[in-house]
Design an enzyme around this catalytic site. Structure first.
Site, PDB file in Angstrom:
ATOM      1  N   CYS A 294       0.859  -1.180   0.000  1.00 19.34           N
ATOM      2  CA  CYS A 294       0.000   0.000   0.000  1.00 19.34           C
ATOM      3  C   CYS A 294       0.902   1.240   0.000  1.00 19.34           C
ATOM      4  O   CYS A 294       1.801   1.352   0.839  1.00 19.34           O
ATOM      5  CB  CYS A 294      -0.885  -0.010   1.247  1.00 19.34           C
TER       6      CYS A 294
ATOM      7  N   CYS B  42      -8.433  -4.791  -9.991  1.00 15.91           N
ATOM      8  CA  CYS B  42      -8.014  -3.723 -10.899  1.00 15.91           C
ATOM      9  C   CYS B  42      -7.537  -2.548 -10.048  1.00 15.91           C
ATOM     10  O   CYS B  42      -8.353  -1.850  -9.440  1.00 15.91           O
ATOM     11  CB  CYS B  42      -9.219  -3.336 -11.760  1.00 15.91           C
TER      12      CYS B  42
ATOM     13  N   CYS C  22      -5.229   0.655   6.360  1.00 11.70           N
ATOM     14  CA  CYS C  22      -5.451   2.110   6.464  1.00 11.70           C
ATOM     15  C   CYS C  22      -6.764   2.556   5.838  1.00 11.70           C
ATOM     16  O   CYS C  22      -7.132   3.721   5.960  1.00 11.70           O
ATOM     17  CB  CYS C  22      -4.284   2.871   5.840  1.00 11.70           C
TER      18      CYS C  22
ATOM     19  N   CYS D 266      -7.460  -0.837   1.253  1.00 12.61           N
ATOM     20  CA  CYS D 266      -6.400  -1.418   2.077  1.00 12.61           C
ATOM     21  C   CYS D 266      -7.004  -1.783   3.429  1.00 12.61           C
ATOM     22  O   CYS D 266      -7.655  -0.962   4.073  1.00 12.61           O
ATOM     23  CB  CYS D 266      -5.260  -0.412   2.249  1.00 12.61           C
TER      24      CYS D 266
ATOM     25  N   CYS E  95       0.389   3.127   3.597  1.00 14.08           N
ATOM     26  CA  CYS E  95       0.748   2.580   4.909  1.00 14.08           C
ATOM     27  C   CYS E  95       1.744   1.419   4.858  1.00 14.08           C
ATOM     28  O   CYS E  95       2.198   0.960   5.899  1.00 14.08           O
ATOM     29  CB  CYS E  95      -0.502   2.147   5.665  1.00 14.08           C
TER      30      CYS E  95
HETATM   31 ZN   LIG Z   1      -2.805   1.040   3.490  1.00 10.45          ZN
END
Ligand SMILES: [Zn+2]
Length: 178
Positions: free
Chosen positions: A84, A156, A136, A133, A87
């Site tokens: 991510c 995607c 976060c 995510c 984070c």
């Molecule tokens: Zn994240």
């Protein structure tokens, strides 16, 4: 080459390097970027704005979408891990990446059960499953059911919501489900 020329060339080189990297997310300035830390983050957007680049902030906190074929990693053939961008949560391994022909990086399976969560998205008159995510809550993209086997899913993703590290290759756990 005299001393002044050498110093001047060095400064030019440094300026060039800095301008080249200015568009990239700089994880070193983001205290929340911690790979393999599953502690949930509940920051408000004002806090995210301080540590994310405008482009990453637009996608991840305002649910924006990069224009197809303009983001990074669409055709990245290198083995490694995708984290991510906000984070550092481990999201996808390159061993589940495939070329979807859409212009966005696509994967058929998340790295593990703590990588992503999904949420119903009815914006723009479409019924879609938004992918966020799991650590976060940042917007990553959408998941569709027209992917390749074995999952037949197509995650995607916005390339700007990802951070790639070629130095760490992890196998996606075989027991991981959607
Ligand atoms: Zn994240």
């Amino acid at each position: 080459m005299n001393k002044v020329t050498i110093i001047f060339s060095g400064l030019l080189l440094l300026t060039g390097i800095m301008s080249c990297t200015a568009q990239q997310q700089d994880e070193s300035k983001n205290p929340y970027y911690k790979p393999f830390d599953n502690t949930k983050l509940t920051l408000n957007n004002a806090e995210w704005k301080k540590v994310l680049t405008p482009k990453v902030y637009f996608i991840m906190r305002e649910k924006g979408t990069e224009i197809a074929n303009t983001g990074p990693y669409v055709h990245n053939p290198v083995k490694g891990m995708y984290y991510c961008a906000a984070c550092g949560n481990a999201l996808f391994s390159s061993d589940t990446k495939f070329d979807s022909g859409t212009g966005w990086p696509s994967f058929f399976k998340p790295f593990n059960g703590k990588s992503v969560i999904t949420s119903k998205d009815n914006s723009y008159g479409m019924e879609r499953d938004e992918v966020l995510c799991a650590r976060c809550g940042g917007h990553l993209g959408h998941v569709f059911d027209d992917g390749p086997p074995p999952t037949h899913l197509r995650y995607c993703m916005n390339g700007y919501a990802l951070h790639f590290d070629e130095h760490e290759v992890y196998q996606t756990k075989p027991d991981t489900k959607k």
